[in-house]
Design a protein around this motif. Structure first.
Motif, PDB file in Angstrom:
ATOM      1  N   PHE A 153      43.053  26.912  54.974  1.00 13.35           N
ATOM      2  CA  PHE A 153      42.362  27.367  53.881  1.00 13.35           C
ATOM      3  C   PHE A 153      43.095  28.213  52.820  1.00 13.35           C
ATOM      4  N   LEU A 154      43.147  28.045  51.679  1.00 10.97           N
ATOM      5  CA  LEU A 154      43.641  28.764  50.578  1.00 10.97           C
ATOM      6  C   LEU A 154      42.651  29.674  49.916  1.00 10.97           C
ATOM      7  N   GLY A 155      42.217  30.872  50.654  1.00 13.19           N
ATOM      8  CA  GLY A 155      40.851  31.424  50.325  1.00 13.19           C
ATOM      9  C   GLY A 155      40.471  31.829  51.475  1.00 13.19           C
ATOM     10  N   ALA A 156      39.065  32.146  51.279  1.00 12.61           N
ATOM     11  CA  ALA A 156      38.292  32.455  52.383  1.00 12.61           C
ATOM     12  C   ALA A 156      37.585  31.285  52.780  1.00 12.61           C
ATOM     13  N   VAL A 168      45.534  31.621  54.044  1.00 17.24           N
ATOM     14  CA  VAL A 168      46.340  31.967  53.222  1.00 17.24           C
ATOM     15  C   VAL A 168      45.653  32.460  52.212  1.00 17.24           C
ATOM     16  N   GLY A 169      45.911  33.500  51.588  1.00 12.24           N
ATOM     17  CA  GLY A 169      45.267  34.039  50.199  1.00 12.24           C
ATOM     18  C   GLY A 169      46.384  34.119  49.221  1.00 12.24           C
ATOM     19  N   VAL A 170      45.983  34.642  48.102  1.00 15.74           N
ATOM     20  CA  VAL A 170      46.712  35.143  47.013  1.00 15.74           C
ATOM     21  C   VAL A 170      46.455  36.460  46.710  1.00 15.74           C
ATOM     22  N   ALA A 171      45.936  37.459  47.505  1.00 13.59           N
ATOM     23  CA  ALA A 171      45.734  38.704  47.172  1.00 13.59           C
ATOM     24  C   ALA A 171      44.913  38.968  45.979  1.00 13.59           C
ATOM     25  N   ALA A 172      43.950  37.879  45.927  1.00 13.90           N
ATOM     26  CA  ALA A 172      43.074  38.409  44.635  1.00 13.90           C
ATOM     27  C   ALA A 172      42.267  39.342  44.814  1.00 13.90           C
TER      28      ALA A 172
END
Length: 347
Positions: A153-156, A168-172
């Motif tokens: 998942f790219l995000g929650a 993995v997130g993009v540190a939003a």
């Protein structure tokens, strides 16, 4: 092409043994290079690739899939939008998947609801993918499908039934906080927020980052104005905010909304940045060339895609081992001409 090496239309298809002979390496080395495996010197890798190109050799993916039980393909569930952020992330995912030696299969979901995500995942699993990437799910809710392959998942992530899930997130959250802190550091008493649609995880992350920055400075929290990522929604928000003389700084959750916002403010006689400062979110390159050039926070699409695919491939190829440690994505504020200290005199 070296004498005696080339093929004619009547020649049999080249084999890995032919590539090994021309490159001067073992067949095992050829296999490692063409499967993008480690432990091969750069010189040997280049000789194998050159020999394969010279001979017109192509790896037999079907045979390899039968032998390994894997198709060497990764599926991506992507939102069917043409926004800069969504498109940029998908491009970076494609590059990372290809560099890892896998093929990419994409299924779009126009609305990103749980039912649509479930149908997209089922479609990819039916195609035999070895792993799935869910790019920015929109709404909360359980996805009623079981995935017997790793899911990134790219995000929650929503509630999801899978053998192994990764995130993995993009540190939003941190990017939103940095954007808000930039405006507070300039001397603005508080910062208004133009959010994305609040059913999006991305919008909620940015909203929480904005709130955290205000709370850390004991700044008041103005009412949130909700947009839909489009310049038109930014323009509508700008018309609303322009009528309030206390508004001197706005953090917009997307660059396109920020541009619409600035247009409405200027139409109403509110100068940017002399009267109102505006910060966007994404790092859309073209907005460095508007008037005024847009201050923004740049999303680390490349870093997030490569980190995510690295961990997903590890989960596919080494399912019984721990995942490698995750790297923190970079946080980058790009300061341009749309932000300045607040006006000295206010009504």
């Amino acid at each position: 092409m070296a004498p005696g090496v080339g093929r004619t239309s009547d020649s049999p298809a080249p084999r890995s043994a032919d590539v090994a002979r021309v490159a001067g390496v073992s067949r095992k080395t050829v296999s490692r290079v063409l499967n993008n495996e480690p432990y091969v010197s750069d010189d040997a890798r280049q000789r194998v690739l050159a020999a394969a190109g010279e001979l017109g050799y192509r790896l037999n993916h079907a045979a390899r899939a039968l032998a390994s039980g894997r198709t060497r393909s990764i599926g991506v569930v992507a939102l069917g939008t043409a926004g800069y952020g969504t498109a940029s992330l998908l491009v970076r995912i494609e590059h990372a998947v290809r560099d890892a030696g896998y093929a990419l299969r994409v299924v779009n979901t126009p609305d990103g609801d749980p039912e649509g995500i479930a149908g997209a995942v089922e479609s990819l699993i039916e195609q035999g993918v070895d792993g799935v990437v869910v790019s920015e799910p929109i709404v909360e809710g359980e996805v009623s499908v079981h995935a017997d392959v790793p899911v990134l998942f790219l995000g929650a992530p929503p509630a999801f039934d899978a053998d192994r899930t990764l995130t993995v997130g993009v540190a939003a959250h941190q990017l939103a906080r940095v954007a808000t802190e930039h405006l507070l550091d300039l001397g603005h008493v508080t910062v208004h927020h133009l959010s994305g649609p609040l059913r999006w995880y991305a919008s909620k992350d940015r909203l929480e980052g904005w709130r955290a920055a205000l709370a850390a400075r004991d700044a008041s929290e103005p009412p949130v104005v909700e947009g839909d990522w489009s310049p038109a929604s930014g323009y509508a928000a700008g018309r609303e905010l322009a009528s309030d003389p206390s508004v001197t700084a706005v953090f917009a959750a997307g660059d396109e909304m920020a541009i619409g916002l600035i247009h409405a403010l200027r139409e109403a006689g509110r100068r940017v940045p002399e009267d109102v400062s505006v910060v966007g979110f994404d790092g859309t390159p073209v907005f460095a060339y508007v008037t005024p050039p847009l201050t923004t926070v740049r999303q680390p699409f490349d870093a997030a895609a490569r980190e995510g695919i690295r961990r997903l491939v590890h989960a596919i190829e080494k399912p019984d081992t721990d995942l490698p440690p995750a790297s923190d994505p970079p946080v980058e504020l790009v300061v341009r001409g749309s932000t300045a200290p607040p006006p000295l005199h206010r009504d």
